[in-house]
Design an enzyme around this catalytic site. Structure first.
Site, short mmCIF file in Angstrom:
data_model
loop_
_atom_site.label_atom_id
_atom_site.label_comp_id
_atom_site.label_asym_id
_atom_site.label_seq_id
_atom_site.Cartn_x
_atom_site.Cartn_y
_atom_site.Cartn_z
N HIS A 1 0.75 -1.21 -0.14
CA HIS A 1 0.00 -0.09 -0.13
C HIS A 1 0.85 1.24 0.04
O HIS A 1 0.36 2.30 -0.36
CB HIS A 1 -0.94 -0.07 1.22
CG HIS A 1 -2.41 -0.97 0.97
ND1 HIS A 1 -2.20 -1.98 1.25
CD2 HIS A 1 -3.51 -0.47 0.55
CE1 HIS A 1 -3.33 -2.65 0.94
NE2 HIS A 1 -4.10 -1.76 0.54
N GLY A 2 1.94 1.24 0.71
CA GLY A 2 2.88 2.39 0.32
C GLY A 2 4.26 2.21 1.29
O GLY A 2 4.18 1.38 1.97
#
Length: 316
Positions: free
Chosen positions: A245-246
């Site tokens: 996701h990051g």
């Protein structure tokens, strides 16, 4: 095996360079006190999605779940399919191989796709954007001036915002796919009615969960090598989920947090919660709300500050 390994290493290497290099440099600088300059590379649009899809092709062909694609046009269409390239769902090659060269466009399919696209657009514009305004107003208030009710409303608003935002985009992607004759997987299945965190991950971002289960969890041994190995494999999956996701400690904490409760439910909490539907649903929503603070606030210290106001306001 060499071809599959090279495909995985090259794809993950490209993803790592563009998405995680600055994160690793920052961590190195923090630990060592050095001042290595960041690269500040521009992140290619959709790289997380088409990286996973490209690996899916080589792995599915190697496992015999799909035939070799001899058309570079068809393969290019799979990798760069614009309806879902930016926000998903992640499409595994074996599920769409036949449609790349043999799909049929029909008026009924186009109409169904158009309705689904409109519904997804409505989720995004009418609900997600408005709920996002609530969160933005609250998060920009000085922490000392936020009331307990305010921080709870804020995180509930964000939880609903990300659902309507992400599921709306997914509906639009699936709808566009139907309009062009493709059958893309559904990505959400009423996740907030989940009874446990395990149940939540059967309903939330289904394409990502199934990708990690098929290509990483099973490759690590799944649950076939004893309970301890199963718990380790689940933990690895959720660290990877957070990183996907990051490139941030906040996303890693969010993944570890969910992985912790997944393991805890396997250790016996899941059976304990079965005694009452109300308690297990309240438990699930509380865990999700705490998790969303790690996901959204953007700084571990500020996240802990936000959680302190939520649960320990008298100590603030």
């Amino acid at each position: 095996k060499l071809a599959v390994a090279s495909s995985v290493l090259i794809n993950l290497g490209l993803l790592g360079i563009f998405k995680y290099t600055d994160f690793l440099i920052g961590a190195f600088n923090t630990v060592t006190g050095k001042g290595v300059p960041l690269l500040n590379l521009a992140l290619p649009i959709g790289i997380s999605f088409y990286t996973f899809q490209t690996m899916s092709y080589t792995i599915d062909v190697y496992r015999g779940k799909a035939g070799v694609q001899t058309s570079i046009i068809a393969f290019g269409a799979y990798v760069s399919m614009f309806p879902q390239l930016i926000a998903g769902p992640i499409v595994r090659y074996s599920t769409i191989a036949g449609e790349l060269t043999g799909r049929k466009e029909t008026l009924a399919g186009f109409s169904e796709g158009a309705v689904l696209f409109a519904a997804g657009l409505g989720k995004k514009v009418l609900f997600a954007n408005q709920l996002g305004q609530i969160w933005n107003e609250i998060i920009h208030i000085v922490p000392e001036q936020r009331s307990v009710l305010m921080v709870w409303i804020g995180i509930f608003a964000f939880g609903m915002q990300i659902y309507f935002d992400f599921s709306g985009y997914s509906d639009m992607a699936v709808g566009l796919g139907k309009m062009f004759g493709f059958t893309l997987v559904e990505n959400f299945n009423y996740p907030y009615i989940a009874s446990t965190i395990t149940d939540f991950w059967r309903r939330w971002h289904i394409s990502l969960t199934s990708w990690f289960r098929e290509y990483l969890y099973f490759s690590l041994g799944g649950n076939r090598k004893g309970k301890l190995r199963t718990y380790i494999n689940i933990s690895i999956i959720f660290v990877a989920t957070g990183l996907w996701h990051g490139a941030s400690w906040d996303f890693i904490c969010w993944g570890v947090f969910h992985g912790f409760f997944m393991v805890l439910e396997r250790l016996g909490l899941g059976k304990l919660l079965e005694k009452t539907k109300v308690i297990k649903h309240v438990y699930t929503i509380l865990v999700l709300c705490v998790g969303w603070t790690f996901f959204r606030v953007g700084d571990v210290g500020l996240t802990l500050q936000y959680l302190k106001r939520m649960f320990l306001p008298w100590m603030y």
